[in-house]
Design a protein around this motif. Structure first.
Motif, PDB file in Angstrom:
ATOM      1  N   MET A   1       8.696   1.241   6.915  1.00  0.00           N
ATOM      2  CA  MET A   1       9.205  -0.601   7.532  1.00  0.00           C
ATOM      3  C   MET A   1       9.522  -1.569   6.936  1.00  0.00           C
ATOM      4  N   ALA A   2      10.056  -2.261   7.010  1.00  0.00           N
ATOM      5  CA  ALA A   2       9.949  -3.297   6.155  1.00  0.00           C
ATOM      6  C   ALA A   2       8.849  -4.321   5.873  1.00  0.00           C
ATOM      7  N   SER A   3       8.529  -4.522   7.294  1.00  0.00           N
ATOM      8  CA  SER A   3       7.362  -5.420   7.676  1.00  0.00           C
ATOM      9  C   SER A   3       6.047  -4.696   6.208  1.00  0.00           C
ATOM     10  N   GLU A   4       5.788  -3.350   6.435  1.00  0.00           N
ATOM     11  CA  GLU A   4       4.663  -3.030   6.156  1.00  0.00           C
ATOM     12  C   GLU A   4       4.984  -2.810   4.947  1.00  0.00           C
ATOM     13  N   ALA A   5       6.061  -2.502   3.843  1.00  0.00           N
ATOM     14  CA  ALA A   5       6.117  -2.575   2.638  1.00  0.00           C
ATOM     15  C   ALA A   5       6.630  -3.797   2.538  1.00  0.00           C
ATOM     16  N   VAL A   6       6.989  -5.578   3.040  1.00  0.00           N
ATOM     17  CA  VAL A   6       6.370  -6.444   2.672  1.00  0.00           C
ATOM     18  C   VAL A   6       4.957  -6.948   2.304  1.00  0.00           C
ATOM     19  N   LEU A   7       4.379  -7.210   3.270  1.00  0.00           N
ATOM     20  CA  LEU A   7       3.209  -6.980   3.440  1.00  0.00           C
ATOM     21  C   LEU A   7       2.434  -6.153   2.240  1.00  0.00           C
ATOM     22  N   LYS A   8       2.385  -5.099   2.495  1.00  0.00           N
ATOM     23  CA  LYS A   8       1.918  -4.400   0.912  1.00  0.00           C
ATOM     24  C   LYS A   8       1.848  -5.029  -0.302  1.00  0.00           C
ATOM     25  N   TYR A   9       3.396  -4.981  -0.284  1.00  0.00           N
ATOM     26  CA  TYR A   9       3.490  -6.092  -1.600  1.00  0.00           C
ATOM     27  C   TYR A   9       2.818  -7.157  -1.368  1.00  0.00           C
ATOM     28  N   LEU A  10       3.647  -8.014  -1.305  1.00  0.00           N
ATOM     29  CA  LEU A  10       2.382  -9.354  -1.286  1.00  0.00           C
ATOM     30  C   LEU A  10       0.780  -9.369  -1.297  1.00  0.00           C
ATOM     31  N   MET A  11       0.500  -7.805  -0.607  1.00  0.00           N
ATOM     32  CA  MET A  11      -1.054  -8.295  -0.533  1.00  0.00           C
ATOM     33  C   MET A  11      -1.641  -7.714  -2.272  1.00  0.00           C
ATOM     34  N   ASP A  12      -0.987  -6.294  -2.417  1.00  0.00           N
ATOM     35  CA  ASP A  12      -0.949  -5.955  -3.767  1.00  0.00           C
ATOM     36  C   ASP A  12      -1.085  -7.204  -4.939  1.00  0.00           C
ATOM     37  N   THR A  13       0.424  -7.853  -4.997  1.00  0.00           N
ATOM     38  CA  THR A  13       0.530  -8.737  -5.782  1.00  0.00           C
ATOM     39  C   THR A  13      -0.582 -10.503  -5.783  1.00  0.00           C
ATOM     40  N   ASN A  14      -0.776 -10.871  -4.384  1.00  0.00           N
ATOM     41  CA  ASN A  14      -1.392 -11.606  -4.032  1.00  0.00           C
ATOM     42  C   ASN A  14      -0.702 -13.252  -4.975  1.00  0.00           C
ATOM     43  N   ARG A  15       0.607 -13.214  -5.037  1.00  0.00           N
ATOM     44  CA  ARG A  15       0.927 -14.718  -5.002  1.00  0.00           C
ATOM     45  C   ARG A  15       2.608 -14.449  -4.218  1.00  0.00           C
ATOM     46  N   PRO A  16       2.331 -16.030  -4.078  1.00  0.00           N
ATOM     47  CA  PRO A  16       3.587 -17.205  -3.329  1.00  0.00           C
ATOM     48  C   PRO A  16       4.705 -16.201  -4.169  1.00  0.00           C
ATOM     49  N   TYR A  17       5.817 -15.916  -2.923  1.00  0.00           N
ATOM     50  CA  TYR A  17       6.956 -15.227  -3.184  1.00  0.00           C
ATOM     51  C   TYR A  17       7.747 -15.873  -2.307  1.00  0.00           C
ATOM     52  N   SER A  18       9.928 -16.560  -2.373  1.00  0.00           N
ATOM     53  CA  SER A  18      10.454 -16.265  -1.358  1.00  0.00           C
ATOM     54  C   SER A  18      11.207 -15.020  -0.914  1.00  0.00           C
ATOM     55  N   CYS A  19      11.650 -15.266  -0.300  1.00  0.00           N
ATOM     56  CA  CYS A  19      12.325 -13.939   0.438  1.00  0.00           C
ATOM     57  C   CYS A  19      13.677 -13.329  -0.714  1.00  0.00           C
ATOM     58  N   ALA A  20      14.582 -13.956  -1.992  1.00  0.00           N
ATOM     59  CA  ALA A  20      14.994 -13.359  -2.446  1.00  0.00           C
ATOM     60  C   ALA A  20      14.138 -12.854  -3.914  1.00  0.00           C
ATOM     61  N   ASP A  21      13.041 -13.482  -4.226  1.00  0.00           N
ATOM     62  CA  ASP A  21      11.757 -13.064  -5.034  1.00  0.00           C
ATOM     63  C   ASP A  21      11.892 -11.574  -4.464  1.00  0.00           C
ATOM     64  N   VAL A  22      10.951 -11.561  -3.218  1.00  0.00           N
ATOM     65  CA  VAL A  22      11.036 -10.741  -2.683  1.00  0.00           C
ATOM     66  C   VAL A  22      11.919  -9.144  -2.527  1.00  0.00           C
ATOM     67  N   THR A  23      12.993  -9.263  -2.253  1.00  0.00           N
ATOM     68  CA  THR A  23      14.085  -8.646  -2.483  1.00  0.00           C
ATOM     69  C   THR A  23      14.392  -8.106  -3.514  1.00  0.00           C
ATOM     70  N   VAL A  24      14.535  -8.951  -4.734  1.00  0.00           N
ATOM     71  CA  VAL A  24      14.626  -8.654  -6.097  1.00  0.00           C
ATOM     72  C   VAL A  24      13.602  -7.491  -6.399  1.00  0.00           C
TER      73      VAL A  24
END
Length: 204
Positions: A1-24
């Protein structure tokens, strides 16, 4: 699911991103709308943090050790304000130090002062020898020569008193803003007063 992928990505990178940044950065695995919904849902559930900068929302993951407390960290604007105040204080201190250094550099060095003192002593010794000679000699001088000598003596005496008065006024002006006593300040500057060297004016 998108939520799991987004959460994992933010946890792994540990940096702030906008929606556009995460999508790219997820390389088109999910649409921008899906990413936005996932970010909003994670933010509402308290798993990530959302900060608003102008019109843009920025998201960052809360690490595992912070999930239980889920307390807000200090706002970046507050940090910037605090650091700016510290910087201004340091600039003020630097300006004062630069002014103090400029005064020190413009003052004569110890070696220069010692040379000047030696020159004055040599000149004084010569004048005293000449004066003693003139006092002890029985040679008669003309009235014109005597008048000239007395005039030079009076001129030198006035100049001495003038310089002594100026030096005293300068010293008192400096001591107004100095916490030290007059005696300790004079000792620190290696100055010698007339009293310290037992100098006394000799009248003719």
């Amino acid at each position: 699911m998108a939520s799991e992928a987004v959460l994992k990505y933010l946890m792994d990178t540990n940096r702030p991103y906008s929606c556009a940044d995460v999508t790219v950065n997820l390389r088109g695995a999910y649409t921008k709308n899906a990413i936005q919904k996932a970010l909003d849902a994670l933010s509402e559930s308290g798993k990530i943090k959302c900060k608003l900068y102008g019109k843009q929302k920025v998201y960052a993951a809360l690490q595992l050790e912070n999930l239980e407390e889920n307390t807000d960290t200090e706002d970046y604007d507050t940090k910037i304000s605090r650091v700016t105040n510290i910087l201004n204080e340091k600039k003020g201190e630097l300006k004062k130090s630069e002014a103090y250094l400029k005064n020190l550099l413009s003052a004569p060095t110890n070696d220069m002062t010692k040379t000047q003192i030696e020159d004055i002593k040599i000149s004084t010794d010569k004048l005293e020898k000449k004066l003693n000679y003139l006092r002890s000699t029985t040679e008669v001088i003309s009235a014109g020569e005597k008048k000239t000598l007395l005039g030079e003596h009076e001129k030198s005496l006035k100049e001495y008193r003038k310089r002594k008065r100026i030096s005293s006024e300068m010293l008192e002006a400096v001591l107004e803003g100095c916490p030290k006593s007059k005696k300790s300040f004079i000792e620190e500057l290696c100055l010698e007063t007339d009293e310290m060297v037992n100098f006394k004016l000799k009248t003719v």
